[in-house]
Design an enzyme around this catalytic site. Sequence first.
Site, PDB file in Angstrom:
ATOM      1  N   GLU A 165       0.804  -1.316  -0.068  1.00  0.00           N
ATOM      2  CA  GLU A 165      -0.005   0.099   0.086  1.00  0.00           C
ATOM      3  C   GLU A 165       0.892   1.186   0.139  1.00  0.00           C
ATOM      4  OE1 GLU A 165      -1.369   2.027   3.633  1.00  0.00           O
ATOM      5  OE2 GLU A 165      -1.187   0.218   4.737  1.00  0.00           O
ATOM      6  N   LYS A 183      -5.359  10.752   0.817  1.00  0.00           N
ATOM      7  CA  LYS A 183      -5.651   9.281   1.157  1.00  0.00           C
ATOM      8  C   LYS A 183      -6.679   8.621   0.619  1.00  0.00           C
ATOM      9  CE  LYS A 183      -6.757   7.369   5.866  1.00  0.00           C
ATOM     10  NZ  LYS A 183      -6.946   7.575   7.168  1.00  0.00           N
ATOM     11  N   VAL A 221      -5.374   0.458   2.786  1.00  0.00           N
ATOM     12  CA  VAL A 221      -5.611  -1.180   2.569  1.00  0.00           C
ATOM     13  C   VAL A 221      -6.849  -1.527   1.740  1.00  0.00           C
ATOM     14  CG1 VAL A 221      -6.248  -3.314   3.868  1.00  0.00           C
ATOM     15  CG2 VAL A 221      -4.423  -1.747   4.876  1.00  0.00           C
ATOM     16  N   ASP A 255     -17.049   5.340  14.012  1.00  0.00           N
ATOM     17  CA  ASP A 255     -15.816   5.178  13.297  1.00  0.00           C
ATOM     18  C   ASP A 255     -15.379   4.080  13.112  1.00  0.00           C
ATOM     19  OD1 ASP A 255     -13.460   5.985  11.810  1.00  0.00           O
ATOM     20  OD2 ASP A 255     -12.910   7.379  13.090  1.00  0.00           O
ATOM     21  N   SER A 259     -13.280   1.486  10.373  1.00  0.00           N
ATOM     22  CA  SER A 259     -12.623   1.873   8.968  1.00  0.00           C
ATOM     23  C   SER A 259     -13.270   0.832   7.953  1.00  0.00           C
ATOM     24  CB  SER A 259     -11.108   1.392   9.256  1.00  0.00           C
ATOM     25  OG  SER A 259     -10.467   1.022   7.958  1.00  0.00           O
ATOM     26  N   ALA A 260     -13.276   1.538   6.586  1.00  0.00           N
ATOM     27  CA  ALA A 260     -13.632   0.752   5.507  1.00  0.00           C
ATOM     28  C   ALA A 260     -12.931  -0.388   5.187  1.00  0.00           C
ATOM     29  CB  ALA A 260     -13.647   1.772   4.225  1.00  0.00           C
ATOM     30  N   ASP A 261     -11.423  -0.456   5.598  1.00  0.00           N
ATOM     31  CA  ASP A 261     -10.735  -1.741   5.711  1.00  0.00           C
ATOM     32  C   ASP A 261     -11.375  -3.071   5.865  1.00  0.00           C
ATOM     33  OD1 ASP A 261      -8.734   0.004   5.063  1.00  0.00           O
ATOM     34  OD2 ASP A 261      -7.511  -0.387   6.689  1.00  0.00           O
ATOM     35  N   LYS A 269      -3.281  -1.334  15.588  1.00  0.00           N
ATOM     36  CA  LYS A 269      -2.813  -0.764  16.630  1.00  0.00           C
ATOM     37  C   LYS A 269      -3.844  -0.754  17.904  1.00  0.00           C
ATOM     38  CE  LYS A 269       0.529   2.295  14.815  1.00  0.00           C
ATOM     39  NZ  LYS A 269       0.440   1.845  13.161  1.00  0.00           N
TER      40      LYS A 269
HETATM   41  N1  PSU Z   1      -2.677   1.749  10.558  1.00  0.00           N
HETATM   42  C1  PSU Z   1      -1.341   1.791  10.927  1.00  0.00           C
HETATM   43  N2  PSU Z   1      -0.687   2.411   9.759  1.00  0.00           N
HETATM   44  C2  PSU Z   1      -1.227   3.020   8.820  1.00  0.00           C
HETATM   45  C3  PSU Z   1      -2.760   2.857   8.456  1.00  0.00           C
HETATM   46  C4  PSU Z   1      -3.371   2.144   9.475  1.00  0.00           C
HETATM   47  O1  PSU Z   1      -0.711   1.258  11.696  1.00  0.00           O
HETATM   48  O2  PSU Z   1      -0.546   3.856   7.832  1.00  0.00           O
HETATM   49  C5  PSU Z   1      -3.145   3.200   7.248  1.00  0.00           C
HETATM   50  C6  PSU Z   1      -3.637   2.407   6.219  1.00  0.00           C
HETATM   51  O3  PSU Z   1      -3.362   2.802   4.998  1.00  0.00           O
HETATM   52  C7  PSU Z   1      -4.953   1.874   6.662  1.00  0.00           C
HETATM   53  C8  PSU Z   1      -5.512   3.112   6.732  1.00  0.00           C
HETATM   54  O4  PSU Z   1      -5.886   1.267   5.548  1.00  0.00           O
HETATM   55  O5  PSU Z   1      -4.345   3.764   7.646  1.00  0.00           O
HETATM   56  C9  PSU Z   1      -6.923   3.330   7.625  1.00  0.00           C
HETATM   57  O6  PSU Z   1      -7.424   4.479   7.703  1.00  0.00           O
HETATM   58  P1  PSU Z   1      -8.962   4.728   8.307  1.00  0.00           P
HETATM   59  O7  PSU Z   1      -8.801   4.294   9.716  1.00  0.00           O
HETATM   60  O8  PSU Z   1      -9.072   5.969   8.142  1.00  0.00           O
HETATM   61  O9  PSU Z   1      -9.820   3.616   7.542  1.00  0.00           O
HETATM   62 MN    MN Z   2     -12.429   6.244  10.171  1.00  0.00          MN
END
Ligand code: PSU
Ligand code: MN
Length: 309
Positions: A25, A87, A107, A139, A141-143, A160
């Site tokens: 990524e 992003k 991701v 909140d 994540s879309a992941d 994390k």
């Molecule tokens: N977690 C990490 N390091 C990162 C990310 C997540 O420890 O760099 C990044 C990854 O690209 C992940 C994104 O897909 O943040 C998730 O963002 P969000 O929580 O806004 O969905």
């Molecule tokens: Mn988010």
Amino acid sequence: MHERLLPTPEIADALAEGRPVVALESTVISHGMPYPRNLDSARALEAEVRAAGAVPATVAVMDGRIRIGLDDAALERLAEGGTAAWKLSRRDLPVALAVGALGATTVAATMIAARMAGIAVFATGGIGGVHRGAETSFDVSADLDELARTPVCVVCAGAKSILDLPKTLEVLETRGVPVLGFGTDEFPAFYSRRSGLPVSRRCDNVTEVAAILHAKWELGLEGGVLLANPIPPADELDGEAMEAAIGLALADADSKGIKGKDVTPHLLAALERLTEGRSLTANMALIRDNARVAAGVAAAFAAITRPKD
Ligand code: PSU
Ligand code: MN
């Protein structure tokens, strides 16, 4: 290949011949680490994948196409640009393509690109998940949704504990995503090897992982597989100290009213300051190890699926 995708010739050849390729990524480059260590890390990851016998494919959006594999000039452009790059998660991908923005893929977006290109295995550091306090902020994540719908194996070091790990694992279970522990029975917590939370299955080698991927996709089950590889013991950080730093980082983001897609990058940057860079060193080490493991999984999976001649 879809006309919106632009693979490097090396990657196009490898895919056509059924050789192992590992997607990487780019949000971790633009938004996850500061310049120039993000560039060192991006190069080191590519080298790690090569050393383990696969072809690296770092994904990003440039000039209206999804690039599958970046040459050194493109890596440098992204690393130097930092958070000036967008992003990109699933919702942002069409916008960035339409307006020709420079975009780093999360991701979720990297999984979409990998799937379209025919890449089965992807290495990252940590996935996004359910944030602490999601019961009021919503909140998530879309992941996690992407893992439920897109058939790619994502190799990570867990998530994390800026996130709510029990809730993250509950959502993955509900959405039918196998969570495999590589040499562990526990879901790792990124900077530390243990979280006290169980994975759905322990795998002790890449052949076992590849057999599970094959069985899932042969059945036609949609969605991915999460392979959690704990940080190498020598790079592990002290759990209590990290938990204290995470508490401060969360309070800082909260007091500044940080919301939505800015939350994760803000917390990562705050942690790096609070740990005087130790979180960054650990992050680089664990992603490299994930890249190595992902290359092994890609090779084992290619050995099962490659047409016999
Ligand atoms: N977690 C990490 N390091 C990162 C990310 C997540 O420890 O760099 C990044 C990854 O690209 C992940 C994104 O897909 O943040 C998730 O963002 P969000 O929580 O806004 O969905
Ligand atoms: Mn988010």
